[in-house]
Write a protein that holds these residues in place. Structure first.
Motif, PDB file in Angstrom:
ATOM      1  N   ASN A 190      13.063  13.981 -10.651  1.00 47.27           N
ATOM      2  CA  ASN A 190      14.333  12.791 -10.586  1.00 47.27           C
ATOM      3  C   ASN A 190      13.932  11.990  -8.957  1.00 47.27           C
ATOM      4  O   ASN A 190      15.273  11.908  -8.208  1.00 47.27           O
ATOM      5  CB  ASN A 190      15.079  14.216 -10.225  1.00 47.27           C
ATOM      6  CG  ASN A 190      16.071  14.259 -11.743  1.00 47.27           C
ATOM      7  OD1 ASN A 190      16.055  13.907 -12.676  1.00 47.27           O
ATOM      8  ND2 ASN A 190      17.252  15.541 -11.467  1.00 47.27           N
ATOM      9  N   SER A 191      12.668  11.826  -8.725  1.00 45.12           N
ATOM     10  CA  SER A 191      12.873  11.735  -7.314  1.00 45.12           C
ATOM     11  C   SER A 191      13.014  10.032  -7.946  1.00 45.12           C
ATOM     12  O   SER A 191      13.223   9.572  -8.331  1.00 45.12           O
ATOM     13  CB  SER A 191      11.379  12.267  -7.361  1.00 45.12           C
ATOM     14  OG  SER A 191      10.977  13.374  -6.905  1.00 45.12           O
ATOM     15  N   PRO A 192      13.660   9.362  -6.175  1.00 40.51           N
ATOM     16  CA  PRO A 192      13.356   8.114  -6.330  1.00 40.51           C
ATOM     17  C   PRO A 192      12.246   7.277  -6.411  1.00 40.51           C
ATOM     18  O   PRO A 192      11.321   7.789  -5.400  1.00 40.51           O
ATOM     19  CB  PRO A 192      13.965   7.444  -5.211  1.00 40.51           C
ATOM     20  CG  PRO A 192      14.026   9.202  -4.253  1.00 40.51           C
ATOM     21  CD  PRO A 192      14.094  10.374  -4.949  1.00 40.51           C
ATOM     22  N   PRO A 193      12.105   5.883  -6.499  1.00 41.15           N
ATOM     23  CA  PRO A 193      10.434   5.222  -6.438  1.00 41.15           C
ATOM     24  C   PRO A 193      10.622   5.420  -5.352  1.00 41.15           C
ATOM     25  O   PRO A 193       9.079   5.045  -5.060  1.00 41.15           O
ATOM     26  CB  PRO A 193      11.420   3.890  -6.979  1.00 41.15           C
ATOM     27  CG  PRO A 193      12.400   4.198  -7.841  1.00 41.15           C
ATOM     28  CD  PRO A 193      13.472   5.196  -7.107  1.00 41.15           C
ATOM     29  N   SER A 194      10.812   4.985  -4.130  1.00 42.97           N
ATOM     30  CA  SER A 194      10.549   5.115  -2.292  1.00 42.97           C
ATOM     31  C   SER A 194       9.645   6.142  -2.554  1.00 42.97           C
ATOM     32  O   SER A 194       8.637   6.578  -1.899  1.00 42.97           O
ATOM     33  CB  SER A 194      12.117   5.341  -1.560  1.00 42.97           C
ATOM     34  OG  SER A 194      12.689   5.994  -1.949  1.00 42.97           O
ATOM     35  N   CYS A 195      10.042   7.343  -2.794  1.00 41.20           N
ATOM     36  CA  CYS A 195       9.542   8.914  -2.840  1.00 41.20           C
ATOM     37  C   CYS A 195       8.357   8.715  -3.938  1.00 41.20           C
ATOM     38  O   CYS A 195       6.948   9.262  -2.834  1.00 41.20           O
ATOM     39  CB  CYS A 195      10.472   9.648  -3.296  1.00 41.20           C
ATOM     40  SG  CYS A 195       9.779  11.816  -2.972  1.00 41.20           S
ATOM     41  N   LEU A 196       7.960   9.092  -4.172  1.00 46.89           N
ATOM     42  CA  LEU A 196       7.207   8.290  -6.079  1.00 46.89           C
ATOM     43  C   LEU A 196       6.048   7.369  -4.859  1.00 46.89           C
ATOM     44  O   LEU A 196       4.792   7.512  -4.962  1.00 46.89           O
ATOM     45  CB  LEU A 196       6.770   8.092  -6.618  1.00 46.89           C
ATOM     46  CG  LEU A 196       8.561   8.974  -7.595  1.00 46.89           C
ATOM     47  CD1 LEU A 196       8.461   8.552  -8.943  1.00 46.89           C
ATOM     48  CD2 LEU A 196       7.683  10.488  -7.302  1.00 46.89           C
ATOM     49  N   MET A 197       6.369   6.024  -4.250  1.00 45.18           N
ATOM     50  CA  MET A 197       5.689   4.910  -3.407  1.00 45.18           C
ATOM     51  C   MET A 197       5.298   5.682  -2.651  1.00 45.18           C
ATOM     52  O   MET A 197       3.539   5.269  -1.777  1.00 45.18           O
ATOM     53  CB  MET A 197       6.545   3.949  -3.959  1.00 45.18           C
ATOM     54  CG  MET A 197       5.853   3.331  -2.661  1.00 45.18           C
ATOM     55  SD  MET A 197       6.668   1.133  -2.179  1.00 45.18           S
ATOM     56  CE  MET A 197       7.894   1.793  -1.546  1.00 45.18           C
ATOM     57  N   GLY A 198       6.004   6.110  -2.186  1.00 44.07           N
ATOM     58  CA  GLY A 198       5.282   6.848  -0.577  1.00 44.07           C
ATOM     59  C   GLY A 198       4.326   7.651  -0.415  1.00 44.07           C
ATOM     60  O   GLY A 198       2.937   8.214  -0.444  1.00 44.07           O
ATOM     61  N   LEU A 199       4.648   8.879  -1.808  1.00 48.04           N
ATOM     62  CA  LEU A 199       3.270   9.147  -2.055  1.00 48.04           C
ATOM     63  C   LEU A 199       2.306   8.780  -2.496  1.00 48.04           C
ATOM     64  O   LEU A 199       1.273   9.155  -2.276  1.00 48.04           O
ATOM     65  CB  LEU A 199       4.231  10.499  -2.792  1.00 48.04           C
ATOM     66  CG  LEU A 199       4.866  11.790  -2.456  1.00 48.04           C
ATOM     67  CD1 LEU A 199       5.394  12.704  -3.937  1.00 48.04           C
ATOM     68  CD2 LEU A 199       4.279  12.511  -0.938  1.00 48.04           C
ATOM     69  N   MET A 200       2.430   7.985  -3.310  1.00 47.20           N
ATOM     70  CA  MET A 200       0.925   7.455  -3.512  1.00 47.20           C
ATOM     71  C   MET A 200       0.839   6.515  -2.576  1.00 47.20           C
ATOM     72  O   MET A 200      -0.925   6.381  -2.264  1.00 47.20           O
ATOM     73  CB  MET A 200       1.502   6.097  -4.953  1.00 47.20           C
ATOM     74  CG  MET A 200       1.749   6.806  -6.293  1.00 47.20           C
ATOM     75  SD  MET A 200       2.412   5.722  -7.633  1.00 47.20           S
ATOM     76  CE  MET A 200       3.860   4.812  -7.184  1.00 47.20           C
ATOM     77  N   TRP A 201       0.936   5.617  -1.969  1.00 45.97           N
ATOM     78  CA  TRP A 201       0.680   5.427  -0.315  1.00 45.97           C
ATOM     79  C   TRP A 201      -0.121   6.960   0.316  1.00 45.97           C
ATOM     80  O   TRP A 201      -0.852   6.220   0.732  1.00 45.97           O
ATOM     81  CB  TRP A 201       1.766   4.986   0.507  1.00 45.97           C
ATOM     82  CG  TRP A 201       1.567   4.167   1.356  1.00 45.97           C
ATOM     83  CD1 TRP A 201       0.912   2.825   1.747  1.00 45.97           C
ATOM     84  CD2 TRP A 201       1.362   4.855   2.694  1.00 45.97           C
ATOM     85  NE1 TRP A 201       0.583   2.732   3.325  1.00 45.97           N
ATOM     86  CE2 TRP A 201       0.198   3.453   3.561  1.00 45.97           C
ATOM     87  CE3 TRP A 201       1.259   6.237   3.412  1.00 45.97           C
ATOM     88  CZ2 TRP A 201       0.197   4.394   5.322  1.00 45.97           C
ATOM     89  CZ3 TRP A 201       0.787   6.268   4.964  1.00 45.97           C
ATOM     90  CH2 TRP A 201       0.553   5.475   5.494  1.00 45.97           C
ATOM     91  N   PHE A 202       0.241   7.690   0.665  1.00 42.51           N
ATOM     92  CA  PHE A 202       0.013   8.520   1.687  1.00 42.51           C
ATOM     93  C   PHE A 202      -1.765   8.843   0.739  1.00 42.51           C
ATOM     94  O   PHE A 202      -2.057   8.941   1.428  1.00 42.51           O
ATOM     95  CB  PHE A 202       0.813   9.699   1.424  1.00 42.51           C
ATOM     96  CG  PHE A 202      -0.013  11.217   2.022  1.00 42.51           C
ATOM     97  CD1 PHE A 202      -0.105  11.395   3.406  1.00 42.51           C
ATOM     98  CD2 PHE A 202      -0.595  12.373   1.005  1.00 42.51           C
ATOM     99  CE1 PHE A 202      -0.415  12.029   4.257  1.00 42.51           C
ATOM    100  CE2 PHE A 202      -1.288  12.889   1.062  1.00 42.51           C
ATOM    101  CZ  PHE A 202      -1.548  13.346   2.494  1.00 42.51           C
ATOM    102  N   PHE A 203      -1.951   9.277  -0.577  1.00 42.94           N
ATOM    103  CA  PHE A 203      -3.359   9.996  -1.231  1.00 42.94           C
ATOM    104  C   PHE A 203      -3.464   8.618  -1.237  1.00 42.94           C
ATOM    105  O   PHE A 203      -5.020   8.285  -1.250  1.00 42.94           O
ATOM    106  CB  PHE A 203      -2.518   9.911  -2.415  1.00 42.94           C
ATOM    107  CG  PHE A 203      -1.985  10.846  -2.644  1.00 42.94           C
ATOM    108  CD1 PHE A 203      -2.414  12.419  -2.001  1.00 42.94           C
ATOM    109  CD2 PHE A 203      -1.027  11.729  -3.431  1.00 42.94           C
ATOM    110  CE1 PHE A 203      -2.421  13.292  -2.235  1.00 42.94           C
ATOM    111  CE2 PHE A 203       0.020  13.022  -3.636  1.00 42.94           C
ATOM    112  CZ  PHE A 203      -0.967  13.610  -2.895  1.00 42.94           C
TER     113      PHE A 203
END
Length: 211
Positions: A190-203
């Motif tokens: 249920n996470s919004p795109p900003s959260c998923l994008m932020g996680l991918m940026w972090f990794f």
């Protein structure tokens, strides 16, 4: 958080401080067109990494829009909700710490304040690192959101977080493996795109240095 006893729908009041619907008219290539839009606040989102625990810090909360979206996908238009058939937990999300821009402060100061209020970490604004600025809801609002990155540690913990006033926010710590599963191919959440994008940026940019 999920102790919701009744759900119903109503008309949006014209004096809503958060959402203002309107219609924009324009002429494109000689053809008059229109588009229905929403005026909403710009916002900030913060990727938080606890270096003491080597964990990402997210927030868990009930989102009425997500809950409504799930039910309307299943039922179409509806007036009342069977809470046994659609338990409120289906509308709970995992997100980055975030907040709207509604104060006369710099965006970095607003981000710092959200980190303290939602997650309980008191950090100086100098540790708030801008990641990127982009537009969200491009089909409905086009609001601006700035994403930031901040490393925290256990010594920065000033309170338990959870938000202010009547907010109900749960602070969640994820191991790097747990966070990776959120953005792997085939993941559903249920996470919004900003959260998923932020996680991918972090990794892509921080995790190799932090591990």
């Amino acid at each position: 958080m999920e102790n919701i006893s009744k759900v119903w729908l109503g008309e949006l009041p014209k004096d809503s401080p958060y959402v203002k619907p309107f219609r924009m008219y324009y002429v494109q290539n000689g053809v008059e067109k229109n588009w229905d839009l929403l005026k909403v606040h710009d916002s900030v989102a913060i990727i938080l990494f606890n270096t003491t625990r080597q964990k990402l810090v997210l927030v868990r909360q009930f989102r009425p829009a997500v809950y409504h979206g799930i039910i309307s996908s299943a039922l179409g238009n509806f007036e009342k909700v069977d809470l046994k058939e659609f338990p409120p937990v289906i509308g709970v999300t995992l997100e980055l710490c975030a907040g709207i821009v509604d104060k006369q402060m710099s965006w970095e100061e607003i981000a710092r304040e959200e980190v303290l209020e939602e997650c309980g970490y008191n950090v100086p604004v100098e540790r708030i690192e801008q990641v990127m600025v982009y537009r969200s809801g491009v089909g409905s609002s086009g609001a601006k959101q700035a994403m930031y990155y901040c490393e925290v540690n256990d010594e920065d913990k000033a309170n338990s977080g959870g938000g202010v006033d009547d907010e109900m926010i749960e602070v969640v710590e994820l191991t790097l493996a747990e966070a990776q599963r959120m953005v792997q191919q085939g993941a559903v959440n249920n996470s919004p795109p900003s959260c998923l994008m932020g996680l991918m940026w972090f990794f892509a940019n921080k995790a190799p240095k932090a591990i």
